[in-house]
Design a protein around this motif. Structure first.
Motif, PDB file in Angstrom:
ATOM      1  N   LYS A  28       0.832  -1.213   0.000  1.00 53.73           N
ATOM      2  CA  LYS A  28       0.000   0.000   0.000  1.00 53.73           C
ATOM      3  C   LYS A  28       0.862   1.257   0.000  1.00 53.73           C
ATOM      4  N   ARG A  29       1.896   1.240   0.847  1.00 58.31           N
ATOM      5  CA  ARG A  29       2.786   2.404   0.906  1.00 58.31           C
ATOM      6  C   ARG A  29       3.481   2.631  -0.436  1.00 58.31           C
ATOM      7  N   PHE A  30       3.921   1.554  -1.079  1.00 53.71           N
ATOM      8  CA  PHE A  30       4.609   1.666  -2.363  1.00 53.71           C
ATOM      9  C   PHE A  30       3.667   2.218  -3.432  1.00 53.71           C
ATOM     10  N   ARG A  31       2.429   1.728  -3.455  1.00 57.33           N
ATOM     11  CA  ARG A  31       1.456   2.230  -4.442  1.00 57.33           C
ATOM     12  C   ARG A  31       1.177   3.719  -4.191  1.00 57.33           C
ATOM     13  N   ARG A  32       1.060   4.113  -2.925  1.00 59.99           N
ATOM     14  CA  ARG A  32       0.818   5.514  -2.604  1.00 59.99           C
ATOM     15  C   ARG A  32       1.994   6.374  -3.076  1.00 59.99           C
ATOM     16  N   TYR A  33       3.216   5.860  -2.869  1.00 58.15           N
ATOM     17  CA  TYR A  33       4.418   6.579  -3.323  1.00 58.15           C
ATOM     18  C   TYR A  33       4.391   6.769  -4.836  1.00 58.15           C
ATOM     19  N   LEU A  34       4.057   5.708  -5.575  1.00 55.08           N
ATOM     20  CA  LEU A  34       4.017   5.807  -7.041  1.00 55.08           C
ATOM     21  C   LEU A  34       2.948   6.799  -7.502  1.00 55.08           C
ATOM     22  N   ASP A  35       1.786   6.748  -6.857  1.00 62.46           N
ATOM     23  CA  ASP A  35       0.710   7.671  -7.230  1.00 62.46           C
ATOM     24  C   ASP A  35       1.097   9.121  -6.958  1.00 62.46           C
ATOM     25  N   GLU A  36       1.724   9.365  -5.793  1.00 67.15           N
ATOM     26  CA  GLU A  36       2.138  10.729  -5.466  1.00 67.15           C
ATOM     27  C   GLU A  36       3.216  11.224  -6.423  1.00 67.15           C
ATOM     28  N   ARG A  37       4.124  10.333  -6.811  1.00 64.32           N
ATOM     29  CA  ARG A  37       5.184  10.714  -7.751  1.00 64.32           C
ATOM     30  C   ARG A  37       4.579  11.103  -9.105  1.00 64.32           C
ATOM     31  N   LYS A  38       3.586  10.332  -9.533  1.00 62.46           N
ATOM     32  CA  LYS A  38       2.909  10.632 -10.803  1.00 62.46           C
ATOM     33  C   LYS A  38       2.202  11.992 -10.716  1.00 62.46           C
ATOM     34  N   LEU A  39       1.487  12.223  -9.626  1.00 67.58           N
ATOM     35  CA  LEU A  39       0.795  13.497  -9.440  1.00 67.58           C
ATOM     36  C   LEU A  39       1.779  14.657  -9.394  1.00 67.58           C
ATOM     37  N   ARG A  40       2.930  14.464  -8.727  1.00 63.83           N
ATOM     38  CA  ARG A  40       3.941  15.507  -8.620  1.00 63.83           C
ATOM     39  C   ARG A  40       4.468  15.881 -10.008  1.00 63.83           C
ATOM     40  N   LYS A  41       4.716  14.870 -10.848  1.00 66.23           N
ATOM     41  CA  LYS A  41       5.204  15.136 -12.203  1.00 66.23           C
ATOM     42  C   LYS A  41       4.158  15.908 -13.012  1.00 66.23           C
ATOM     43  N   GLU A  42       2.900  15.486 -12.901  1.00 68.40           N
ATOM     44  CA  GLU A  42       1.831  16.171 -13.632  1.00 68.40           C
ATOM     45  C   GLU A  42       1.700  17.620 -13.178  1.00 68.40           C
ATOM     46  N   ARG A  43       1.790  17.847 -11.843  1.00 65.79           N
ATOM     47  CA  ARG A  43       1.713  19.203 -11.317  1.00 65.79           C
ATOM     48  C   ARG A  43       2.856  20.062 -11.851  1.00 65.79           C
ATOM     49  N   GLU A  44       4.047  19.474 -11.892  1.00 63.57           N
ATOM     50  CA  GLU A  44       5.220  20.208 -12.377  1.00 63.57           C
ATOM     51  C   GLU A  44       5.048  20.584 -13.846  1.00 63.57           C
ATOM     52  N   LYS A  45       4.548  19.662 -14.648  1.00 61.11           N
ATOM     53  CA  LYS A  45       4.312  19.952 -16.071  1.00 61.11           C
ATOM     54  C   LYS A  45       3.285  21.076 -16.222  1.00 61.11           C
ATOM     55  N   ARG A  46       2.205  20.986 -15.437  1.00 62.79           N
ATOM     56  CA  ARG A  46       1.158  21.995 -15.501  1.00 62.79           C
ATOM     57  C   ARG A  46       1.715  23.366 -15.125  1.00 62.79           C
ATOM     58  N   ARG A  47       2.554  23.380 -14.071  1.00 64.29           N
ATOM     59  CA  ARG A  47       3.144  24.634 -13.602  1.00 64.29           C
ATOM     60  C   ARG A  47       4.059  25.233 -14.669  1.00 64.29           C
ATOM     61  N   GLN A  48       4.843  24.390 -15.341  1.00 63.85           N
ATOM     62  CA  GLN A  48       5.740  24.882 -16.388  1.00 63.85           C
ATOM     63  C   GLN A  48       4.946  25.437 -17.563  1.00 63.85           C
ATOM     64  N   ARG A  49       3.881  24.715 -17.946  1.00 68.83           N
ATOM     65  CA  ARG A  49       3.047  25.200 -19.052  1.00 68.83           C
ATOM     66  C   ARG A  49       2.409  26.538 -18.711  1.00 68.83           C
ATOM     67  N   ALA A  50       1.923  26.666 -17.476  1.00 73.91           N
ATOM     68  CA  ALA A  50       1.292  27.920 -17.054  1.00 73.91           C
ATOM     69  C   ALA A  50       2.314  29.044 -17.030  1.00 73.91           C
ATOM     70  N   ALA A  51       3.525  28.746 -16.572  1.00 73.03           N
ATOM     71  CA  ALA A  51       4.565  29.776 -16.516  1.00 73.03           C
ATOM     72  C   ALA A  51       4.966  30.235 -17.917  1.00 73.03           C
ATOM     73  N   SER A  52       5.102  29.303 -18.847  1.00 74.32           N
ATOM     74  CA  SER A  52       5.495  29.689 -20.206  1.00 74.32           C
ATOM     75  C   SER A  52       4.373  30.471 -20.891  1.00 74.32           C
ATOM     76  N   ALA A  53       3.130  30.073 -20.658  1.00 75.99           N
ATOM     77  CA  ALA A  53       2.005  30.804 -21.252  1.00 75.99           C
ATOM     78  C   ALA A  53       1.922  32.212 -20.667  1.00 75.99           C
ATOM     79  N   ALA A  54       2.174  32.334 -19.365  1.00 76.77           N
ATOM     80  CA  ALA A  54       2.113  33.645 -18.719  1.00 76.77           C
ATOM     81  C   ALA A  54       3.227  34.550 -19.236  1.00 76.77           C
ATOM     82  N   SER A  55       4.417  34.005 -19.442  1.00 78.62           N
ATOM     83  CA  SER A  55       5.519  34.836 -19.929  1.00 78.62           C
ATOM     84  C   SER A  55       5.262  35.281 -21.368  1.00 78.62           C
ATOM     85  N   GLU A  56       4.680  34.380 -22.190  1.00 79.51           N
ATOM     86  CA  GLU A  56       4.336  34.773 -23.569  1.00 79.51           C
ATOM     87  C   GLU A  56       3.295  35.888 -23.548  1.00 79.51           C
ATOM     88  N   GLN A  57       2.295  35.725 -22.701  1.00 75.70           N
ATOM     89  CA  GLN A  57       1.239  36.730 -22.608  1.00 75.70           C
ATOM     90  C   GLN A  57       1.827  38.056 -22.133  1.00 75.70           C
TER      91      GLN A  57
END
Length: 90
Positions: A28-57
């Motif tokens: 259970k702990r390992f699955r939770r770790y994998l899920d959190e890692r996946k969410l962290r990567k997605e959040r980071e991608k979203r943050r980078q996309r938002a930052a690049s869009a904001a700088s272009e704007q």
């Protein structure tokens, strides 16, 4: 289920149950770790996309707000050549 008789069998059964519980807990702990890692990567991608869009704007809005025409990129400076000295006529 467990080998042996009497107290040995009870101890073995408890050991097997503890191992099973520990394995399930670790899984259970390992699955939770994998899920959190996946969410962290997605959040980071979203943050980078938002930052690049904001700088272009911001770049688009910045030149319009000031009323200035968009600048052309700077041309590189030409290097000065060493001046050749002319020889004196004697």
């Amino acid at each position: 289920m467990a080998p042996g008789r009497g107290p040995v069998k009870i101890a073995a059964a408890l050991t097997i149950a503890a191992a099973g519980f520990g394995g399930g807990f670790a899984y259970k702990r390992f699955r939770r770790y994998l899920d959190e890692r996946k969410l962290r990567k997605e959040r980071e991608k979203r943050r980078q996309r938002a930052a690049s869009a904001a700088s272009e704007q911001e770049q688009k809005v910045g030149s319009v707000r000031n009323g200035a025409a968009p600048k052309s990129p700077k041309r590189p400076r030409k290097r000065k050549r060493a001046a050749t000295k002319s020889k004196r006529a004697e």
